[in-house]
Design a protein around this motif. Structure first.
Motif, PDB file in Angstrom:
ATOM      1  N   ILE A  67       0.858  -1.178   0.000  1.00 59.06           N
ATOM      2  CA  ILE A  67       0.000   0.000   0.000  1.00 59.06           C
ATOM      3  C   ILE A  67       0.896   1.230   0.000  1.00 59.06           C
ATOM      4  O   ILE A  67       1.744   1.373   0.870  1.00 59.06           O
ATOM      5  N   PHE A 260      -6.449   9.396   1.227  1.00 57.68           N
ATOM      6  CA  PHE A 260      -7.348   8.453   1.862  1.00 57.68           C
ATOM      7  C   PHE A 260      -8.534   8.111   0.950  1.00 57.68           C
ATOM      8  O   PHE A 260      -8.896   6.944   0.776  1.00 57.68           O
ATOM      9  N   ILE A 261      -9.112   9.115   0.294  1.00 60.75           N
ATOM     10  CA  ILE A 261     -10.269   8.841  -0.573  1.00 60.75           C
ATOM     11  C   ILE A 261      -9.855   7.962  -1.755  1.00 60.75           C
ATOM     12  O   ILE A 261     -10.530   6.978  -2.082  1.00 60.75           O
ATOM     13  N   LEU A 263      -7.255   5.923  -2.014  1.00 61.38           N
ATOM     14  CA  LEU A 263      -6.910   4.570  -1.549  1.00 61.38           C
ATOM     15  C   LEU A 263      -8.173   3.794  -1.214  1.00 61.38           C
ATOM     16  O   LEU A 263      -8.285   2.601  -1.512  1.00 61.38           O
ATOM     17  N   VAL A 267      -9.203   0.146  -2.606  1.00 60.97           N
ATOM     18  CA  VAL A 267      -9.426  -0.995  -1.722  1.00 60.97           C
ATOM     19  C   VAL A 267     -10.885  -1.455  -1.769  1.00 60.97           C
ATOM     20  O   VAL A 267     -11.176  -2.647  -1.747  1.00 60.97           O
ATOM     21  N   VAL A 310     -19.746  12.180   6.597  1.00 60.96           N
ATOM     22  CA  VAL A 310     -19.942  11.158   7.630  1.00 60.96           C
ATOM     23  C   VAL A 310     -20.425   9.861   6.988  1.00 60.96           C
ATOM     24  O   VAL A 310     -19.897   8.775   7.262  1.00 60.96           O
ATOM     25  N   VAL A 312     -20.046   8.939   3.885  1.00 63.02           N
ATOM     26  CA  VAL A 312     -18.969   8.367   3.060  1.00 63.02           C
ATOM     27  C   VAL A 312     -18.033   7.535   3.935  1.00 63.02           C
ATOM     28  O   VAL A 312     -17.706   6.387   3.617  1.00 63.02           O
ATOM     29  N   GLY A 313     -17.618   8.131   5.064  1.00 62.55           N
ATOM     30  CA  GLY A 313     -16.734   7.398   5.984  1.00 62.55           C
ATOM     31  C   GLY A 313     -17.369   6.094   6.431  1.00 62.55           C
ATOM     32  O   GLY A 313     -16.736   5.032   6.403  1.00 62.55           O
ATOM     33  N   ILE A 314     -18.640   6.166   6.805  1.00 62.93           N
ATOM     34  CA  ILE A 314     -19.317   4.956   7.287  1.00 62.93           C
ATOM     35  C   ILE A 314     -19.451   3.925   6.163  1.00 62.93           C
ATOM     36  O   ILE A 314     -19.250   2.729   6.383  1.00 62.93           O
ATOM     37  N   ILE A 316     -17.415   3.449   3.667  1.00 60.89           N
ATOM     38  CA  ILE A 316     -16.115   2.793   3.477  1.00 60.89           C
ATOM     39  C   ILE A 316     -15.896   1.742   4.568  1.00 60.89           C
ATOM     40  O   ILE A 316     -15.504   0.605   4.291  1.00 60.89           O
ATOM     41  N   ILE A 317     -16.181   2.124   5.808  1.00 60.93           N
ATOM     42  CA  ILE A 317     -15.983   1.175   6.905  1.00 60.93           C
ATOM     43  C   ILE A 317     -16.846  -0.063   6.691  1.00 60.93           C
ATOM     44  O   ILE A 317     -16.370  -1.206   6.805  1.00 60.93           O
ATOM     45  N   LEU A 320     -15.576  -2.334   3.933  1.00 55.85           N
ATOM     46  CA  LEU A 320     -14.365  -3.066   4.326  1.00 55.85           C
ATOM     47  C   LEU A 320     -14.671  -4.139   5.378  1.00 55.85           C
ATOM     48  O   LEU A 320     -13.975  -5.142   5.471  1.00 55.85           O
ATOM     49  N   ILE A 321     -15.712  -3.921   6.169  1.00 54.06           N
ATOM     50  CA  ILE A 321     -16.082  -4.952   7.140  1.00 54.06           C
ATOM     51  C   ILE A 321     -16.734  -6.131   6.423  1.00 54.06           C
ATOM     52  O   ILE A 321     -16.381  -7.286   6.652  1.00 54.06           O
ATOM     53  N   PRO A 324     -14.021  -7.606   2.775  1.00 53.46           N
ATOM     54  CA  PRO A 324     -12.628  -7.207   2.968  1.00 53.46           C
ATOM     55  C   PRO A 324     -11.805  -7.255   1.685  1.00 53.46           C
ATOM     56  O   PRO A 324     -10.832  -6.540   1.550  1.00 53.46           O
TER      57      PRO A 324
END
Ligand SMILES: Nc1ncnc2c1ncn2[C@@H]1O[C@H](COP(=O)(O)OP(=O)(O)OP(=O)(O)O)[C@@H](O)[C@H]1O
Ligand SMILES: [Mg+2]
Lengths: 351, 305, 248
Positions: A67, A260-261, A263, A267, A310, A312-314, A316-317, A320-321, A324
């Motif tokens: 990465i 970050f955005i 990447l 991912v 907010v 967008v962040g959620i 992504i999380i 990824l959860i 993966p």
């Protein structure tokens, strides 16, 4: 069913993921062009520039498995190098008084300017990569992170060339949807060809098993460096496109949130496939756009300011959860017709 | 001479602050291999907990007006709760992913937290004044005076360090935590509850972040929704320089970064001084090239990096 | 039956490392699994301990299904593993290492008694009580991990290659200790070894595992001539090549 036995069909099948991705983007661009909606066109160009960045990231990250947090630095180098050649002939001396006389007095055409921007980014990658590509795993990631911070801090303070903490404005807005499309397809093609080349193969071998790759004669350092330089070149071009999309540049836009955005897009889509890179950009750009629109209000309904970020962040999380290995699960789009097993297996790359 | 003493104290206090931050990150890395980029935002949350949630221009103190003891307890408790929630809601579900994926998740979490703060409190910086008596100067000998807060930071850091060492050496859970940090799977096979150990690491990391929030806000007197990011970067460097996963290394790294940046600011000529941050990160790269495992080598770090 | 592994299949990636493997252990028995490198022996033990999850099949301990349980829950249920390669906590001292073994127990007074007993069995550990475990010799580390596993007060102990990297006389000592423990406390043992020589001496029953599949199962008393074991171990093709160099 179509049997791939003519040379043309075989060619089509080999390049299938690339063809599908380019066609899909072509359709989107054509539709947006047809509607004539300006806001939609803006979103589209932003998305196309991001495809260039994320496809460039894929060249290095997807194939090497390392990465990199540093590529936005290369994007910045390309962006400013392009601006030095194309920006605002009348106010250039005001924004960037430190430029050499030649650059102050000459304005280059967008295309050679952007190529030179990419080239400068590639040279920067070559010099820094000679050191950093010797590292492996998480140490390499941290090294690229530090690299991004070095570029950022230098450009932030080097105000006679970059206007530092304030912005350079008045860049011609050359990046239209069609320009963006051409660069996106070129980058996708380069990424596709690279990953199918013997160098791409060697690098992926080192990603999957570094020791075994070394044992079978792969010079891991050299392969990584090659991918690093190539991907920096395209990141640099993306920087040029980005500046000529916004019409302005600030050093601050090439920092953590852009890193970050982009990447996250890679991912999210599936780090090890080119289709994943495009899918990630499309999905996340779409989510961001819808939320931004909701924020400004649709009819009587609107969501609070900055709740878009907010969500967008959620998002992504959550992705990824629950996935993966990304939305595409690291697989390429494969030949949909009945084909011999070996070919379709070759298309779907193992995770 | 006065100047030197002041510089030394200033370097020590910066170093102490970075050491605490690096410890907060190192604790989580050692048991979970997580580089938690949201750590800086935990500190931001601790700061904003002091005032009434509203986007008004003038901040109204809430917890910030409590009795000092109650104030400290409330802020620390809030940050610990945030840290625990981030484990149970987020990190627990990605703990088997690669370190890089976890790092991106922590980025996403930090980004989310920042924007939640932005949504609630608005983007304008807010002035908050806590423990005003600490920002005064104290005379330590003829003509040499230093800020009280700098001495407080150094003292608080050492009290916390000693407490942490005692906890890790003398208590049953502390020993379990050290075991889990070295070999998580083996510890679990001996019945050490993996989840509780990680939760405990989050509690400790939240505790440190809460205390740091108080120290930081006392120092700066301002709250902004992004204030955690730049300091987080320095904690991160400190952790890397010291050696990921080594707690001693985190402390050493913290002091190294603090001292180097204060010394660079003091000795660099003016026109180069503005490039101090670039130099610090360049030093990070050089250290990585020489010792990819960091200055303080641990067995577990060797296996992991 | 105390422990029963019933037709488990375990995958690391796509290829199965174990295919429908069954093992059972009665209370008080010493059972040994032998097999060449990569046979799947460690995989079997890690599955029992809850570190790996079988894709199919069941593992029951004392009548309760334990597959899908976390490693710590399996340890609490009474299965303690000494994994391959020792895994002492090098930065903890000897005593702290041993104390980790007692973290699941509530019976304070018995813990102290057991603690003393372990130090009696392994006097070296008593001498080195405050020394960092990373500084112990390989043999001392092996004693430490066995002592540590004992302190969880298990009903069954699984041991992965106790003789790995030990001098022959030390191997003898380890086995003597294990046999004594069985005699004194009725400890049940499931031992993994590369070579069947030691297993044929000490175990009650023997399994031969090769390429992820169980090849042979039998009472040690019935297998003493070794020919059957040899065939199962090498597969039938190689059984004719009479290679004395291969001490299996
Ligand atoms: N972490 C892993 N990831 C992928 N494959 C693995 C992993 N661990 C073991 N394997 C594979 O599973 C198979 C069984 O391995 P296992 O460790 O159980 O063998 P073993 O019988 O214990 O061998 P040895 O005597 O060498 O310890 C081998 O083919 C091995 O390559
Ligand atoms: Mg094994």
């Amino acid at each position: 069913m179509i049997e791939a036995n003519t040379p043309l069909l075989r060619l089509v099948r080999t390049f299938w993921p690339l063809i599908i991705l380019s066609l899909a983007l072509l359709i989107i661009v054509a539709i947006v062009d047809f509607t004539g909606d300006i806001i939609l066109a803006q979103t589209l160009v932003e998305g196309l520039v991001r495809i260039v960045i994320v496809a460039a990231l894929y060249i290095f990250i997807g194939n090497s498995g390392i990465i990199s947090f540093g590529h936005i630095g290369f994007m910045m180098i390309g962006a400013y190098a392009t601006a030095w050649q194309t920006c605002c002939p009348y106010t250039r001396e005001m924004f960037m008084p430190g430029l050499p006389v030649y650059l102050l007095n000459n304005t280059h055409h967008f295309i050679p300017a952007i190529l030179l921007g990419g080239l400068l980014a590639a040279v920067a990658a070559l010099i820094t990569g000679l050191a950093i590509m010797r590292l492996s795993g998480i140490a390499a990631s941290i090294g690229t992170f530090a690299l991004m911070m070095v570029f950022y801090s230098v450009y932030l303070r080097w105000s006679t060339w970059t206007s530092g903490a304030s912005s350079v404005v008045g860049l011609p807005t050359t990046t239209t949807p069609w320009v963006g499309y051409v660069y996106a397809v070129i980058t996708l093609a380069a990424a596709f060809l690279y990953s199918r080349s013997k160098w791409g193969l060697a690098l992926r071998a080192s990603r999957d098993d570094e020791v075994a790759a070394r044992a079978s004669g792969v010079n891991v350092f050299r392969q990584r460096l090659l991918a690093f330089v190539v991907s920096a070149f395209f990141c640099g071009m993306a920087g040029g496109l980005f500046g000529h999309f916004l019409g302005m540049l600030t050093v601050d836009s090439f920092h953590l949130s852009m890193t970050f955005i982009t990447l996250s897009m890679l991912v999210l889509g599936g780090m090890q496939s080119l289709s994943g890179a495009v899918v990630g950009v499309v999905v996340l750009s779409f989510v961001i756009d819808v939320l931004r629109r909701l924020e400004t209000g649709v009819g009587n309904f609107s969501i609070p300011t900055s709740s878009a970020e907010v969500f967008v962040g959620i998002t992504i999380i959550l992705i990824l959860i629950f996935r993966p290995s990304g939305i595409t699960g690291n697989a390429e789009i494969y030949w949909p017709f009945k084909a011999d097993v070996s070919a379709s297996a070759a298309m779907k790359r193992q995770s | 001479m006065d100047y030197i003493i002041q510089t030394v104290i200033s370097a020590l206090s910066f170093g102490s602050f970075y050491a605490l931050g690096a410890l907060g990150i190192g604790l989580l890395f050692s048991v979970l291999r997580l580089i938690n980029f949201a750590h800086g935002d935990f500190i931001t949350i601790g700061g904003f907990a002091l005032i009434v949630p509203s986007s008004a221009v003038v901040a109204t103190v809430l917890i910030g007006g409590f009795h000092p003891v109650l104030l400290v307890i409330c802020v620390v408790a809030i940050v610990i709760i945030v840290a625990l929630l981030s484990y149970f809601l987020v990190f627990q579900h990605v703990q088997n992913s690669s370190p890089a994926t976890m790092m991106i998740v922590s980025f996403a979490l930090g980004y989310t937290l920042q924007n939640i703060i932005l949504m609630i409190y608005g983007g304008r910086p807010k002035a908050v004044n806590i423990f005003p008596e600490l920002t005064g100067q104290v005379q330590i000998s003829d003509g040499v005076s230093v800020q009280i807060l700098q001495l407080v930071i150094i003292a608080v850091t050492w009290i916390l360090l000693i407490a942490l060492v005692l906890f890790l050496r003398r208590t049953k859970v502390g020993v379990q935590m050290r075991a889990a940090a070295e070999d998580f799977r083996m510890a679990r096979m001996l019945g050490v509850n993996g989840k509780s150990v990680i939760a405990l690491a989050f509690i400790l990391s939240g505790l440190l972040a809460g205390i740091m929030a108080l120290l930081f806000v006392t120092q700066t007197g301002v709250l902004t929704f992004r204030m955690g990011t730049p300091i987080m970067l320095f904690f991160f460097i400190a952790t890397v320089i010291g050696g990921m996963g080594s707690l001693v290394g985190a402390v050493v790294g913290g002091y190294a970064v603090g001292i180097v940046s204060v010394v660079l600011a003091a000795v660099l000529p003016g026109d180069i001084r503005i490039f101090r941050d670039a130099l610090v990160f360049l030093i990070v790269i050089i250290i990585l090239l020489g010792r990819p495992q960091g200055l303080v080598l641990t067995k577990s770090a060797k296996d992991r990096v | 039956m105390l422990l029963s592994v019933d037709n488990i299949t375990v995958h690391y990636s796509r290829l199965p490392a174990l295919r429908e493997v069954s093992v059972f252990v009665d209370e008080g028995e010493i059972v040994c699994i032998v097999g060449p490198n990569g046979a799947g022996k460690s995989t079997t033990l890690l599955s029992i301990s809850g570190v790996l999850n079988p894709t199919s099949g069941d593992i029951t301990f004392d009548g309760k299904r334990i597959n899908g349980m976390s490693p710590e829950a399996v340890a609490r249920a009474g299965i303690s593993q000494v994994p391959e390669g020792r895994h002492v906590f090098t930065t903890l001292n000897v005593e702290e290492n041993l104390r980790i073994g007692t973290s699941i127990r509530q019976d304070r007074s018995d813990i102290e008694k057991d603690f003393k007993k372990v130090l009696e069995i392994f006097p070296v550990l008593a001498e080195r009580r405050k020394q960092a475990a990373g500084k112990l010799s390989g043999g001392e580390q092996q004693m430490l991990v066995i002592g540590r596993a004992l302190l969880t007060s298990p009903r069954i102990m699984t041991i992965d290659e106790p003789s790995l990297g030990l001098a022959p006389n030390l191997v003898d000592r380890v086995y003597e200790t294990l046999l004594e423990l069985r005699k004194d406390r009725g400890l049940t043992l499931l031992i993994v070894e590369q070579s069947s020589e030691r297993a044929l001496k000490s175990a009650d029953r023997l399994y031969v595992l090769r390429s992820g599949q169980m090849q042979l199962e039998g009472n040690v008393a019935d297998l003493q001539d070794g020919e059957k074991v040899r065939q199962a171990y090498f597969g039938f093709e190689e059984s004719t090549t009479d290679d004395d160099e291969v001490a299996f």
